[in-house]
Scaffold this motif. Structure first.
Motif, PDB file in Angstrom:
ATOM      1  N   ILE A 186       0.118  -8.024   3.544  1.00 58.29           N
ATOM      2  CA  ILE A 186       0.066  -6.614   3.189  1.00 58.29           C
ATOM      3  C   ILE A 186       1.246  -5.901   3.839  1.00 58.29           C
ATOM      4  CG2 ILE A 186      -1.189  -4.441   3.500  1.00 58.29           C
ATOM      5  CD1 ILE A 186      -3.781  -5.964   3.260  1.00 58.29           C
ATOM      6  N   ASN A 198       2.236  -2.276   4.418  1.00 59.37           N
ATOM      7  CA  ASN A 198       1.808  -0.886   4.332  1.00 59.37           C
ATOM      8  C   ASN A 198       3.036   0.006   4.269  1.00 59.37           C
ATOM      9  OD1 ASN A 198       0.406   1.594   4.531  1.00 59.37           O
ATOM     10  ND2 ASN A 198       0.779   1.578   6.735  1.00 59.37           N
ATOM     11  N   VAL A 234      -0.460  -8.070   8.384  1.00 61.88           N
ATOM     12  CA  VAL A 234      -0.192  -6.707   7.927  1.00 61.88           C
ATOM     13  C   VAL A 234       1.063  -6.191   8.620  1.00 61.88           C
ATOM     14  CG1 VAL A 234      -1.045  -4.332   7.830  1.00 61.88           C
ATOM     15  CG2 VAL A 234      -2.645  -6.252   7.573  1.00 61.88           C
ATOM     16  N   ASP A 264       0.617  -1.553  10.609  1.00 60.95           N
ATOM     17  CA  ASP A 264      -0.806  -1.225  10.643  1.00 60.95           C
ATOM     18  C   ASP A 264      -0.992   0.272  10.382  1.00 60.95           C
ATOM     19  OD1 ASP A 264      -3.446  -0.622  11.346  1.00 60.95           O
ATOM     20  OD2 ASP A 264      -3.472  -2.057  12.996  1.00 60.95           O
ATOM     21  N   PRO A 265      -1.791   0.645   9.380  1.00 58.30           N
ATOM     22  CA  PRO A 265      -1.978   2.073   9.078  1.00 58.30           C
ATOM     23  C   PRO A 265      -2.471   2.883  10.273  1.00 58.30           C
ATOM     24  CG  PRO A 265      -2.889   0.719   7.320  1.00 58.30           C
ATOM     25  CD  PRO A 265      -2.502  -0.216   8.423  1.00 58.30           C
ATOM     26  N   ALA A 317      -6.189   3.228   3.759  1.00 56.44           N
ATOM     27  CA  ALA A 317      -5.458   1.984   3.992  1.00 56.44           C
ATOM     28  C   ALA A 317      -6.009   1.236   5.196  1.00 56.44           C
ATOM     29  CB  ALA A 317      -3.973   2.277   4.184  1.00 56.44           C
ATOM     30  N   SER A 318      -6.406   1.963   6.229  1.00 57.36           N
ATOM     31  CA  SER A 318      -6.982   1.318   7.413  1.00 57.36           C
ATOM     32  C   SER A 318      -8.254   0.572   7.058  1.00 57.36           C
ATOM     33  CB  SER A 318      -7.267   2.366   8.493  1.00 57.36           C
ATOM     34  OG  SER A 318      -6.076   2.996   8.915  1.00 57.36           O
ATOM     35  N   VAL A 321      -7.289  -2.587   4.974  1.00 57.77           N
ATOM     36  CA  VAL A 321      -6.719  -3.637   5.819  1.00 57.77           C
ATOM     37  C   VAL A 321      -7.818  -4.375   6.576  1.00 57.77           C
ATOM     38  CG1 VAL A 321      -5.365  -3.969   7.921  1.00 57.77           C
ATOM     39  CG2 VAL A 321      -4.419  -2.642   6.037  1.00 57.77           C
ATOM     40  N   LEU A 341       0.841  -1.187   0.000  1.00 61.03           N
ATOM     41  CA  LEU A 341       0.000   0.000   0.000  1.00 61.03           C
ATOM     42  C   LEU A 341       0.881   1.243   0.000  1.00 61.03           C
ATOM     43  CD1 LEU A 341      -2.655  -1.020   2.691  1.00 61.03           C
ATOM     44  CD2 LEU A 341      -2.648  -1.509   0.232  1.00 61.03           C
ATOM     45  N   THR A 384      -9.388  -7.680   5.052  1.00 62.42           N
ATOM     46  CA  THR A 384      -8.628  -8.900   4.824  1.00 62.42           C
ATOM     47  C   THR A 384      -8.144  -9.482   6.144  1.00 62.42           C
ATOM     48  OG1 THR A 384      -6.681  -9.821   3.703  1.00 62.42           O
ATOM     49  CG2 THR A 384      -6.523  -7.558   4.480  1.00 62.42           C
TER      50      THR A 384
END
Length: 519
Positions: A257, A259, A285, A288-289, A274-275, A278, A216, A281
């Motif tokens: 993912i 980020n 990750v 984490d955004p 992005a949050s 996320v 991302l 799914t």
């Protein structure tokens, strides 16, 4: 033979300020295959097509140039880069002005890190084919990586004169304008460039089934440079530009993912999107955004002020109009600042748009030189040692562990490795080597505990900390966030001592990804 933009994205350490855009990659597509072993199938198809081309090129044919170019591209795609390079040299000896040959050769040289040579090749493509926008775009991409903004702008604009709808040219011009502080115009070009082009997949050169990874990013910069972190022999990386992605389209296939949106001050909108992505799914990750959103410069100074052994700099956003006015210095005094102070335009890195204002009389001139309607005013923390030199340590925090990355020593207050005195001073390099070899012994228990505390508060899987030490061994915090660059030094014997520490940090990222995907 289809031409394409080179595969380099602007999310890599080649552009350390990392203004973001997804340069869409278009390689010769592998022949589709079916069967259970989908990972091996594309490579087998590429090798089969390569063998077929070898046979075809032994026959007299009218399409010999296209076949030779396809062969050279396939050699690069299966990681036979030196063979591909020789193949392109042979083609261009016979057909020195052929656009596809020049364009594809430039892309290969870029992949191999031969940037100056790639620029020359793209310049030849433009010289002989001035009406083809792709030559202008590819050269502009490299000029932008080198922070030659006006030259890059000229070529992006030339491409758009030829093709007003050229998506990659709009993306690139947006990045240029964002870097120059013209963010409103940049947003319009990003909108045109990423509309229906918010996803691109980078080439994969491995010979086994890849790990599918979704990265991302933000269109306007502030992204983690990941080209050294995400090996294209191991990962097939799909880049998703969050702030221009239509979430109703669904996410592309992925097992993890990453980020890469790292600047909370610049990328709040992209991080919010992005949050939400996320949350759709269940895969692991990295960064984490929501955690990244909490790492703006002002918020960090408040959050980390309570960590033992850490001294943060008072930081405040102040309107440009107020700072530039006759009462600017008094306004700062009323907010608790004393000169010298630092002024910074939000959203820039590597010392760009960042000034030291030594006295009140210099304030108006300093404000005038910086972009943005609001500027960050930052308390000046004195990082000079007893020898009069300023020092800046960088430590990476990867999966909860600390990794020393570099120490920059400079006579200037603004300490960055690439502008420091390290190359010219063997004593400085010896001091850095000691830090890289035994970080706890050099920093001391108080600083090591402080760095661990910073990592706990940040809650990021991948981040960096730039800092100095005061006379009491406390951490003088300059900056901590996810956008820190891990960059390999030039191939020079002077930097041999740095390689081990850098490889350890890169290995830690690879191990983190492997652990997360295995779980």
């Amino acid at each position: 033979m289809a031409t394409r933009a080179n595969r380099q994205t602007l999310f890599d350490p080649g552009r350390v300020d990392n203004a973001g855009q997804a340069m869409c990659a278009k390689r010769a597509a592998p022949i589709p295959t079916t069967g259970a072993d989908s990972g091996w199938g594309p490579r087998r198809a590429q090798e089969a097509r390569l063998r077929q081309l070898e046979l075809l090129l032994h026959e007299p044919r009218e399409d010999v140039v296209a076949l030779e170019i396809e062969r050279a591209v396939l050699l690069a795609a299966i990681n036979r880069r030196e063979d591909a390079k020789l193949a392109f040299v042979g083609i261009l000896r016979k057909f020195p002005t052929h656009f596809s040959a020049l364009n594809e050769f430039g892309a290969l040289l870029t992949d191999m890190g031969a940037i100056d040579a790639a620029c020359r090749v793209y310049s030849e493509a433009i010289l002989h084919h001035p009406g083809n926008p792709m030559g202008h775009v590819n050269l502009a991409n490299l000029l932008l990586r080198a922070n030659k903004h006006e030259d890059a702008r000229r070529h992006y604009e030339a491409a758009l004169q030829i093709d007003p709808d050229h998506a990659t040219a709009h993306q690139g011009l947006g990045a240029v304008l964002a870097d120059l502080g013209e963010r409103a115009d940049a947003r319009e070009h990003f909108r045109k460039g990423f509309r229906q082009h918010a996803i691109s997949t980078l080439p994969y050169r491995g010979d086994k089934a890849p790990l599918q990874l979704l990265q991302l990013v933000s269109s306007g910069g502030g992204n983690i440079p990941t080209s050294l972190l995400l090996d294209d022999m191991r990962y097939q990386t799909t880049i998703l530009v969050a702030d221009h992605f239509d979430a109703s389209a669904g996410l592309p296939p992925h097992r993890l993912i990453f980020n890469a949106i790292g600047d909370a001050d610049l990328c709040a909108e992209a991080l919010e999107v992005a949050s939400r992505l996320v949350a759709q799914t269940a895969v692991p990750v990295i960064n984490d955004p929501k955690a990244v959103l909490k790492t703006g410069r002002i918020e960090n100074t408040v959050r980390l002020r309570g960590v033992g052994g850490v001294k943060t700099a008072r930081t405040m956003a102040v309107a440009r109009k107020l700072l530039a006015g006759p009462d600017g210095a008094d306004a700062l005094a009323g907010r608790g600042f004393v000169f010298p102070v630092l002024l910074r335009s939000p959203g820039y890195h590597t010392g760009r748009n960042f000034s030291l204002v030594r006295q009140a009389a210099d304030l108006c001139e300093a404000v005038a030189a910086l972009p943005g309607e609001e500027l960050l005013v930052i308390e000046h923390l004195n990082a000079r040692g007893k020898d009069g030199n300023a020092r800046k340590y960088r430590v990476m925090i990867i999966d909860g562990r600390l990794y020393p990355l570099h120490l920059a020593i400079s006579q200037d207050w603004k300490v960055h490795y690439f502008t420091s005195d390290m190359a010219a001073n063997p004593e400085h390099r010896l001091e850095e080597a000691e830090f890289l070899e035994d970080m706890p012994a050099v920093l001391g228990e108080k600083a090591m505990a402080a760095l661990a505390g910073i990592g706990n508060v940040l809650g990021l899987d991948y981040a960096g900390v730039d800092f100095a030490l005061d006379d009491d061994g406390k951490v003088l915090l300059f900056e901590t966030n996810a956008t820190m660059v891990i960059a390999k030094p030039a191939d020079d014997p002077r930097w041999a001592y740095r390689h081990r520490a850098i490889e350890k940090a890169l290995d830690a990222v690879a191990a983190m990804i492997a652990t997360r995907t295995a779980a």
